[in-house]
Design a protein around this motif. Structure first.
Motif, PDB file in Angstrom:
ATOM      1  N   LEU A  72       0.830  -1.208   0.000  1.00 17.51           N
ATOM      2  CA  LEU A  72       0.000   0.000   0.000  1.00 17.51           C
ATOM      3  C   LEU A  72       0.865   1.259   0.000  1.00 17.51           C
ATOM      4  CD1 LEU A  72      -2.899  -0.944   2.460  1.00 17.51           C
ATOM      5  CD2 LEU A  72      -2.838  -1.108  -0.031  1.00 17.51           C
ATOM      6  N   GLN A  73       1.943   1.252   0.795  1.00 16.91           N
ATOM      7  CA  GLN A  73       2.807   2.426   0.828  1.00 16.91           C
ATOM      8  C   GLN A  73       3.575   2.588  -0.483  1.00 16.91           C
ATOM      9  OE1 GLN A  73       4.823   3.703   4.365  1.00 16.91           O
ATOM     10  NE2 GLN A  73       3.792   2.161   5.626  1.00 16.91           N
ATOM     11  N   GLN A  74       3.951   1.457  -1.107  1.00 18.27           N
ATOM     12  CA  GLN A  74       4.615   1.531  -2.411  1.00 18.27           C
ATOM     13  C   GLN A  74       3.672   2.090  -3.476  1.00 18.27           C
ATOM     14  OE1 GLN A  74       7.960   0.713  -3.372  1.00 18.27           O
ATOM     15  NE2 GLN A  74       8.114   0.963  -1.158  1.00 18.27           N
ATOM     16  N   GLN A  75       2.363   1.898  -3.286  1.00 19.82           N
ATOM     17  CA  GLN A  75       1.371   2.427  -4.221  1.00 19.82           C
ATOM     18  C   GLN A  75       1.054   3.890  -3.923  1.00 19.82           C
ATOM     19  OE1 GLN A  75       1.566  -0.543  -6.469  1.00 19.82           O
ATOM     20  NE2 GLN A  75      -0.178   0.755  -6.931  1.00 19.82           N
ATOM     21  N   GLY A  76       1.674   4.439  -2.870  1.00 17.33           N
ATOM     22  CA  GLY A  76       1.459   5.838  -2.553  1.00 17.33           C
ATOM     23  C   GLY A  76       0.224   6.110  -1.730  1.00 17.33           C
ATOM     24  N   ILE A  77      -0.338   5.083  -1.106  1.00 15.16           N
ATOM     25  CA  ILE A  77      -1.527   5.262  -0.267  1.00 15.16           C
ATOM     26  C   ILE A  77      -1.097   5.780   1.099  1.00 15.16           C
ATOM     27  CG2 ILE A  77      -3.485   4.110   0.819  1.00 15.16           C
ATOM     28  CD1 ILE A  77      -3.525   2.181  -1.529  1.00 15.16           C
ATOM     29  N   ASN A  78      -1.723   6.844   1.543  1.00 14.19           N
ATOM     30  CA  ASN A  78      -1.383   7.468   2.818  1.00 14.19           C
ATOM     31  C   ASN A  78      -1.712   6.517   3.968  1.00 14.19           C
ATOM     32  OD1 ASN A  78      -1.234   9.109   5.149  1.00 14.19           O
ATOM     33  ND2 ASN A  78      -1.779  10.926   3.962  1.00 14.19           N
ATOM     34  N   PRO A  79      -0.721   6.159   4.811  1.00 12.10           N
ATOM     35  CA  PRO A  79      -0.977   5.247   5.935  1.00 12.10           C
ATOM     36  C   PRO A  79      -2.030   5.772   6.913  1.00 12.10           C
ATOM     37  CG  PRO A  79       1.382   5.505   5.579  1.00 12.10           C
ATOM     38  CD  PRO A  79       0.706   6.533   4.731  1.00 12.10           C
ATOM     39  N   ALA A  80      -2.272   7.089   6.906  1.00 13.05           N
ATOM     40  CA  ALA A  80      -3.283   7.659   7.790  1.00 13.05           C
ATOM     41  C   ALA A  80      -4.695   7.304   7.345  1.00 13.05           C
ATOM     42  CB  ALA A  80      -3.129   9.183   7.844  1.00 13.05           C
ATOM     43  N   ARG A  81      -4.822   6.744   6.143  1.00 14.88           N
ATOM     44  CA  ARG A  81      -6.156   6.429   5.618  1.00 14.88           C
ATOM     45  C   ARG A  81      -6.536   4.962   5.767  1.00 14.88           C
ATOM     46  NH1 ARG A  81      -8.372   8.347   0.420  1.00 14.88           N
ATOM     47  NH2 ARG A  81     -10.207   7.960   1.704  1.00 14.88           N
ATOM     48  N   TYR A  82      -5.635   4.143   6.292  1.00 18.62           N
ATOM     49  CA  TYR A  82      -6.003   2.737   6.495  1.00 18.62           C
ATOM     50  C   TYR A  82      -5.480   2.228   7.830  1.00 18.62           C
ATOM     51  CZ  TYR A  82      -1.244   1.680   4.800  1.00 18.62           C
ATOM     52  OH  TYR A  82       0.122   1.626   4.635  1.00 18.62           O
ATOM     53  N   ILE A  83      -6.160   1.227   8.349  1.00 16.14           N
ATOM     54  CA  ILE A  83      -5.810   0.589   9.617  1.00 16.14           C
ATOM     55  C   ILE A  83      -5.720  -0.911   9.360  1.00 16.14           C
ATOM     56  CG2 ILE A  83      -6.492   0.221  12.022  1.00 16.14           C
ATOM     57  CD1 ILE A  83      -8.384   2.705  11.615  1.00 16.14           C
ATOM     58  N   LEU A  84      -4.598  -1.522   9.697  1.00 13.55           N
ATOM     59  CA  LEU A  84      -4.406  -2.957   9.501  1.00 13.55           C
ATOM     60  C   LEU A  84      -4.555  -3.664  10.844  1.00 13.55           C
ATOM     61  CD1 LEU A  84      -1.252  -2.776   7.210  1.00 13.55           C
ATOM     62  CD2 LEU A  84      -3.561  -3.330   6.473  1.00 13.55           C
ATOM     63  N   ILE A  85      -5.424  -4.676  10.898  1.00 13.84           N
ATOM     64  CA  ILE A  85      -5.592  -5.427  12.136  1.00 13.84           C
ATOM     65  C   ILE A  85      -5.559  -6.927  11.826  1.00 13.84           C
ATOM     66  CG2 ILE A  85      -6.962  -3.629  13.278  1.00 13.84           C
ATOM     67  CD1 ILE A  85      -9.428  -5.410  12.705  1.00 13.84           C
ATOM     68  N   ASN A  92     -17.013 -20.966  14.531  1.00 17.61           N
ATOM     69  CA  ASN A  92     -18.348 -20.408  14.637  1.00 17.61           C
ATOM     70  C   ASN A  92     -18.379 -19.060  13.914  1.00 17.61           C
ATOM     71  OD1 ASN A  92     -20.539 -18.722  15.749  1.00 17.61           O
ATOM     72  ND2 ASN A  92     -20.924 -20.504  17.045  1.00 17.61           N
ATOM     73  N   ASN A  93     -19.125 -18.988  12.806  1.00 24.47           N
ATOM     74  CA  ASN A  93     -19.119 -17.786  11.986  1.00 24.47           C
ATOM     75  C   ASN A  93     -19.635 -16.557  12.722  1.00 24.47           C
ATOM     76  OD1 ASN A  93     -18.074 -19.145   9.785  1.00 24.47           O
ATOM     77  ND2 ASN A  93     -20.077 -19.633   8.930  1.00 24.47           N
ATOM     78  N   ALA A  94     -20.695 -16.735  13.520  1.00 32.30           N
ATOM     79  CA  ALA A  94     -21.252 -15.609  14.263  1.00 32.30           C
ATOM     80  C   ALA A  94     -20.232 -15.087  15.269  1.00 32.30           C
ATOM     81  CB  ALA A  94     -22.533 -16.041  14.987  1.00 32.30           C
ATOM     82  N   GLN A  95     -19.511 -15.997  15.904  1.00 35.62           N
ATOM     83  CA  GLN A  95     -18.479 -15.595  16.861  1.00 35.62           C
ATOM     84  C   GLN A  95     -17.369 -14.838  16.144  1.00 35.62           C
ATOM     85  OE1 GLN A  95     -16.677 -18.866  18.976  1.00 35.62           O
ATOM     86  NE2 GLN A  95     -15.015 -17.603  19.751  1.00 35.62           N
ATOM     87  N   TRP A  96     -17.002 -15.309  14.958  1.00 32.80           N
ATOM     88  CA  TRP A  96     -15.944 -14.672  14.171  1.00 32.80           C
ATOM     89  C   TRP A  96     -16.319 -13.228  13.827  1.00 32.80           C
ATOM     90  CZ3 TRP A  96     -15.379 -14.156   8.459  1.00 32.80           C
ATOM     91  CH2 TRP A  96     -14.080 -13.785   8.095  1.00 32.80           C
ATOM     92  N   VAL A  97     -17.554 -13.047  13.340  1.00 33.39           N
ATOM     93  CA  VAL A  97     -18.012 -11.697  13.003  1.00 33.39           C
ATOM     94  C   VAL A  97     -18.034 -10.823  14.252  1.00 33.39           C
ATOM     95  CG1 VAL A  97     -19.935 -10.328  12.130  1.00 33.39           C
ATOM     96  CG2 VAL A  97     -19.377 -12.506  11.035  1.00 33.39           C
ATOM     97  N   GLY A  98     -18.527 -11.374  15.361  1.00 34.14           N
ATOM     98  CA  GLY A  98     -18.587 -10.622  16.606  1.00 34.14           C
ATOM     99  C   GLY A  98     -17.218 -10.210  17.104  1.00 34.14           C
ATOM    100  N   GLU A  99     -16.239 -11.118  16.994  1.00 33.14           N
ATOM    101  CA  GLU A  99     -14.882 -10.805  17.448  1.00 33.14           C
ATOM    102  C   GLU A  99     -14.257  -9.709  16.589  1.00 33.14           C
ATOM    103  OE1 GLU A  99     -12.967 -14.553  17.304  1.00 33.14           O
ATOM    104  OE2 GLU A  99     -13.684 -15.206  19.274  1.00 33.14           O
ATOM    105  N   ILE A 100     -14.523  -9.746  15.293  1.00 28.64           N
ATOM    106  CA  ILE A 100     -13.997  -8.712  14.403  1.00 28.64           C
ATOM    107  C   ILE A 100     -14.580  -7.356  14.788  1.00 28.64           C
ATOM    108  CG2 ILE A 100     -14.006  -7.851  12.028  1.00 28.64           C
ATOM    109  CD1 ILE A 100     -13.911 -10.764  11.111  1.00 28.64           C
ATOM    110  N   ARG A 101     -15.880  -7.341  15.095  1.00 31.04           N
ATOM    111  CA  ARG A 101     -16.514  -6.091  15.500  1.00 31.04           C
ATOM    112  C   ARG A 101     -15.922  -5.567  16.810  1.00 31.04           C
ATOM    113  NH1 ARG A 101     -19.568  -2.911  12.457  1.00 31.04           N
ATOM    114  NH2 ARG A 101     -20.882  -2.383  14.203  1.00 31.04           N
ATOM    115  N   MET A 102     -15.525  -6.479  17.686  1.00 30.44           N
ATOM    116  CA  MET A 102     -15.001  -6.071  18.996  1.00 30.44           C
ATOM    117  C   MET A 102     -13.583  -5.502  18.895  1.00 30.44           C
ATOM    118  SD  MET A 102     -16.391  -9.201  21.376  1.00 30.44           S
ATOM    119  CE  MET A 102     -15.333  -8.754  22.743  1.00 30.44           C
ATOM    120  N   VAL A 103     -12.742  -6.121  18.034  1.00 28.43           N
ATOM    121  CA  VAL A 103     -11.332  -5.707  18.003  1.00 28.43           C
ATOM    122  C   VAL A 103     -11.047  -4.602  17.000  1.00 28.43           C
ATOM    123  CG1 VAL A 103     -10.573  -7.998  18.716  1.00 28.43           C
ATOM    124  CG2 VAL A 103     -10.650  -7.440  16.276  1.00 28.43           C
ATOM    125  N   SER A 104     -11.958  -4.344  16.076  1.00 29.63           N
ATOM    126  CA  SER A 104     -11.710  -3.330  15.062  1.00 29.63           C
ATOM    127  C   SER A 104     -12.484  -2.055  15.374  1.00 29.63           C
ATOM    128  CB  SER A 104     -12.109  -3.857  13.677  1.00 29.63           C
ATOM    129  OG  SER A 104     -13.513  -4.058  13.624  1.00 29.63           O
TER     130      SER A 104
END
Length: 217
Positions: A72-85, A92-104
């Motif tokens: 992304l940085q090599q493509q010139g995308i500003n690091p302030a515009r994205y968050i990597l987690i 359990n798919n529902a648990q997976w979605v819930g955990e993503i919502r909690m940590v992001s």
């Protein structure tokens, strides 16, 4: 707003959420560009190889984050515009979605190229309050590492298909991180070794002497 612009600080920035699990591909880059065009910031969830089809768990979530950030940085995308987690897989798919919502950080829109991911999120979008506005189904499902290994067996990564699928910076970074060597070992060396074990060498021994171990005829 271009990808190079510094975003205006907002109390409630508009955020999109992108799931990325493959080795970094040009279609992934296009999806991130699309999400950036429609949002102030983009959260990019980097999955591990825990439940994927990858032999030998080729890329950890940490390596995926390093690779994605570099491209992304090599493509010139500003690091302030994205968050990597990092996000871990859950049976359990529902648990997976819930955990993503909690940590992001808070987000309301999901962008994904993977039809299975879209189906999982669609099943829970009412409960978690988000929408899926773009699904680019990935057909057919490919083993991209096997494709790289096939190229490496010919000692080149210069085919038209490789150039269409992978940003040059991604291949450069994977070589620097030793990932290309790892792919070659897991796919090519391991297969060659397995083939060697499957082939039985038969030797004719004259007289009463024969080796104490091994296979003979």
């Amino acid at each position: 707003m271009s990808t190079m612009d510094t975003p205006t600080l907002k109390l409630n920035p508009k955020r999109g959420f992108v799931i990325e699990k493959n080795p970094f591909l040009n279609p992934d880059l296009e999806l991130i560009y699309h999400a950036l065009a429609e949002n102030d910031e983009v959260v990019i969830g980097i999955g591990s190889a825990q439940l994927s089809h990858e032999p030998g768990l080729i890329l950890s979530a940490g390596e995926r984050i390093e690779l994605t950030d570099y491209v992304l940085q090599q493509q010139g995308i500003n690091p302030a515009r994205y968050i990597l987690i990092p996000i871990e897989d859950s049976v359990n798919n529902a648990q997976w979605v819930g955990e993503i919502r909690m940590v992001s950080p808070r987000w309301h829109t999901v962008y994904t190229r993977n039809f299975k991911n879209a189906s999982v999120f669609k099943a829970h979008q009412r409960a978690f309050g988000y929408d899926i506005i773009q699904v680019d189904e990935q057909k057919p499902e490919m083993d991209y590492f096997a494709l790289i290994a096939q190229e490496l067996k010919g000692s080149t990564l210069a085919s038209a298909q490789i150039k269409v699928l992978f940003p040059e910076s991604a291949l450069t970074k994977m070589e620097e991180m030793g990932i290309l060597s790892r792919i070659n070992t897991i796919y090519n060396h391991a297969r060659d070794e397995e083939a060697r074990k499957d082939s039985i060498d038969r030797i004719l021994f004259l007289g009463g002497m024969r080796p104490p171990t091994g296979v003979w005829a």
